[in-house]
Design a protein around this motif. Structure first.
Motif: not given
Length: 58
Positions: A5, A44-54
């Motif tokens: 990523i 990576l932080t924004s990607w992980a945050t988006t994944t956590d919200r989903s």
């Protein structure tokens, strides 16, 4: 199969030892400002945050 990523990171490493216990260390890794390595953790932080919200929306 490898999924990269953020790509390869180039980081500096500093290790600080405790005078009372030299086995204990604090290791800090930093990247040159303005480089892809500096921007990658934010990606990576924004990607992980988006994944956590989903996952939370399920």
């Amino acid at each position: 199969m490898t999924n990269q990523i953020a790509g390869d990171l180039t980081l500096d490493r500093d290790a600080l030892s405790c005078a009372d216990d030299p086995v204990q260390q604090l290791v800090v890794r930093t990247a040159e400002p303005g480089t892809p390595s500096h921007n990658a953790p934010r990606l990576l932080t924004s990607w992980a945050t988006t994944t956590d919200r989903s996952a939370a929306d399920r």
